[in-house]
Design an enzyme around this catalytic site. Structure first.
Site, mmCIF file in Angstrom:
data_model
loop_
_atom_site.group_PDB
_atom_site.id
_atom_site.type_symbol
_atom_site.label_atom_id
_atom_site.label_comp_id
_atom_site.label_asym_id
_atom_site.label_seq_id
_atom_site.Cartn_x
_atom_site.Cartn_y
_atom_site.Cartn_z
ATOM 1 N N ARG A 143 18.090 30.717 16.027
ATOM 2 C CA ARG A 143 19.051 30.467 16.180
ATOM 3 C C ARG A 143 19.793 30.602 14.974
ATOM 4 O O ARG A 143 18.613 29.591 13.922
ATOM 5 C CB ARG A 143 19.959 29.137 16.576
ATOM 6 C CG ARG A 143 19.167 29.235 18.348
ATOM 7 C CD ARG A 143 18.948 28.371 18.936
ATOM 8 N NE ARG A 143 18.974 28.084 20.818
ATOM 9 C CZ ARG A 143 17.788 27.636 20.947
ATOM 10 N NH1 ARG A 143 16.459 27.246 20.100
ATOM 11 N NH2 ARG A 143 17.444 27.913 22.211
ATOM 12 N N LYS A 195 16.753 22.927 20.102
ATOM 13 C CA LYS A 195 18.078 22.381 21.245
ATOM 14 C C LYS A 195 16.631 21.353 21.542
ATOM 15 O O LYS A 195 15.489 21.338 21.684
ATOM 16 C CB LYS A 195 17.723 22.901 22.119
ATOM 17 C CG LYS A 195 19.360 23.955 21.546
ATOM 18 C CD LYS A 195 20.057 25.402 23.130
ATOM 19 C CE LYS A 195 20.734 25.605 22.232
ATOM 20 N NZ LYS A 195 21.808 26.401 23.395
ATOM 21 N N HIS A 255 24.147 35.188 16.439
ATOM 22 C CA HIS A 255 23.537 35.672 18.297
ATOM 23 C C HIS A 255 23.256 36.228 18.873
ATOM 24 O O HIS A 255 22.072 37.007 19.164
ATOM 25 C CB HIS A 255 24.054 34.670 18.905
ATOM 26 C CG HIS A 255 23.800 33.641 20.009
ATOM 27 N ND1 HIS A 255 22.786 32.742 19.903
ATOM 28 C CD2 HIS A 255 23.858 34.351 21.523
ATOM 29 C CE1 HIS A 255 22.397 32.239 20.736
ATOM 30 N NE2 HIS A 255 23.158 32.977 22.087
ATOM 31 N N ARG A 285 19.526 37.937 17.474
ATOM 32 C CA ARG A 285 19.033 36.787 17.990
ATOM 33 C C ARG A 285 18.790 38.113 19.312
ATOM 34 O O ARG A 285 17.713 38.353 20.123
ATOM 35 C CB ARG A 285 19.346 35.094 18.792
ATOM 36 C CG ARG A 285 18.578 34.628 19.494
ATOM 37 C CD ARG A 285 19.441 33.579 19.134
ATOM 38 N NE ARG A 285 18.677 32.568 20.575
ATOM 39 C CZ ARG A 285 17.463 32.134 20.689
ATOM 40 N NH1 ARG A 285 16.873 31.949 19.632
ATOM 41 N NH2 ARG A 285 17.264 31.098 21.954
ATOM 42 N N HIS A 345 13.219 29.329 25.047
ATOM 43 C CA HIS A 345 14.265 28.611 25.916
ATOM 44 C C HIS A 345 13.336 27.507 27.083
ATOM 45 O O HIS A 345 12.104 27.819 26.513
ATOM 46 C CB HIS A 345 14.453 29.889 27.227
ATOM 47 C CG HIS A 345 15.261 30.502 25.855
ATOM 48 N ND1 HIS A 345 15.048 32.272 26.312
ATOM 49 C CD2 HIS A 345 16.506 30.845 25.387
ATOM 50 C CE1 HIS A 345 16.130 33.127 25.617
ATOM 51 N NE2 HIS A 345 17.419 31.774 24.822
ATOM 52 N N TYR A 349 17.746 39.007 29.710
ATOM 53 C CA TYR A 349 17.455 40.528 29.107
ATOM 54 C C TYR A 349 16.669 41.446 29.532
ATOM 55 O O TYR A 349 16.819 42.465 29.369
ATOM 56 C CB TYR A 349 16.578 40.333 28.089
ATOM 57 C CG TYR A 349 17.511 38.920 26.618
ATOM 58 C CD1 TYR A 349 18.159 39.179 26.017
ATOM 59 C CD2 TYR A 349 16.857 37.733 26.459
ATOM 60 C CE1 TYR A 349 18.417 38.515 25.061
ATOM 61 C CE2 TYR A 349 17.325 37.126 25.620
ATOM 62 C CZ TYR A 349 18.527 37.583 24.969
ATOM 63 O OH TYR A 349 19.088 36.509 24.548
#
Length: 312
Positions: free
Chosen positions: A154, A178, A255, A258, A281, A290
């Site tokens: 990110r 995150k 992004h 990414r 994730h 995806y």
């Protein structure tokens, strides 16, 4: 903090600020997420009444708020705002501030499935060559592009990357993502090569700034002309400019790189769990978007290669 009587502030805005402090200090949410949560919750407070006692908040007030949101917002925005509200009320419930959670009977809106924008391999190569050689910060910008595509980081993770995060011997970078979660991601040979080239430029910049008695950031990997850490906005801007320079006819953002990283891995046979780990994730369902991209690719290959494929 578990006893409601320990609180002296009963106004809704007071609890919102306590919640934001908790997200920042204990949960390690990113500054971007914190800003969005505060804005969304203060919007709710304006609607419900900033001086309202939190015990008075019930499902009727929430439904009225949801109704007003649906009138002026897209379903994705409504879902984001309700997600913030749901997390806030779980916090109040956890801290025994409220006895009943009014969000219990509120359902989240259904969202459209958007296939992420990504670049083809040729478009990525054109983007990586866009900074050229010898220009101002060409080595730095090439290293930024290469590292983003090589790792799928990110942009916030790239910005916060320090020299100590990089391990050239093991060809890895340590990332704090995150929720303050840490992961280790491999770096490709080409990205490492461009980083080494950039570090020559970086050392010269720091030396010149020190000779001028200027403040510098010794820890940050990517620096601006003042010798301080690059910002998310600066990187977004330079990547958009290189996308235009490369002649790519779609918006190019960190992004998007990414998304391209994940898509190309899946197209080359990487398994979903591995891609999930690399992207950081928490839930596999987040990575599964995806598969839509991978299926589009497979259908194109099928239509092009199968002798009995139905062609338009």
């Amino acid at each position: 903090m578990g006893d409601a009587t320990a609180y002296t502030i009963w106004m809704l805005t007071g609890y919102i600020e306590r919640f934001i402090t908790w997200l920042t200090d204990e949960k390690g949410y990113s500054p971007h997420t914190i800003v969005n949560y505060r804005r969304d919750l203060l919007e709710f407070a304006d609607e419900a009444g900033t001086e309202i006692n939190v015990d008075s908040l019930d499902a009727r007030i929430i439904r009225n708020y949801v109704y007003s949101l649906n009138i002026r917002n897209k379903s994705s925005s409504v879902a984001r705002k309700l997600s913030a509200l749901r997390t806030f009320f779980k916090f109040l419930e956890r801290e025994s501030v409220i006895r009943h959670n009014p969000m219990g009977s509120i359902s989240m809106p259904k969202q459209e499935q958007h296939i992420p924008v990504f670049l083809s391999v040729d478009e990525v190569f054109a983007l990586l060559e866009a900074p050229g050689r010898g220009g101002n910060f060409a080595a730095r910008d090439t290293a930024i592009l290469e590292l983003l595509y090589s790792t799928g980081l990110r942009v916030s993770e790239l910005v916060s990357c320090n020299l100590a995060s990089l391990d050239f011997a093991s060809e890895m970078v340590r990332v704090r993502g995150k929720g303050n979660r840490e992961r280790i991601v491999p770096i490709g040979q080409q990205a490492l090569k461009t980083l080494r080239a950039y570090f020559v430029e970086r050392e010269e910049l720091l030396r010149n700034r020190l000779q001028q008695g200027k403040k510098i950031d010794m820890e940050a990997v990517f620096l601006n002309s003042r010798g301080t850490r690059l910002t998310v906005r600066s990187i977004e801007r330079l990547i958009a400019e290189y996308g235009q320079k490369a002649g790519i006819d779609k918006p190019v953002t960190p992004h998007v790189l990414r998304h391209s990283f994940a898509t190309h891995l899946l197209e080359m046979g990487a398994d979903m769990r591995s891609v999930q780990e690399l992207l950081g994730h928490v839930s596999l369902s987040t990575t599964q978007k995806y598969t839509h991209l991978d299926m589009v690719h497979l259908m194109k290959v099928y239509d092009k290669a199968h002798p009995k494929a139905r062609r338009k």
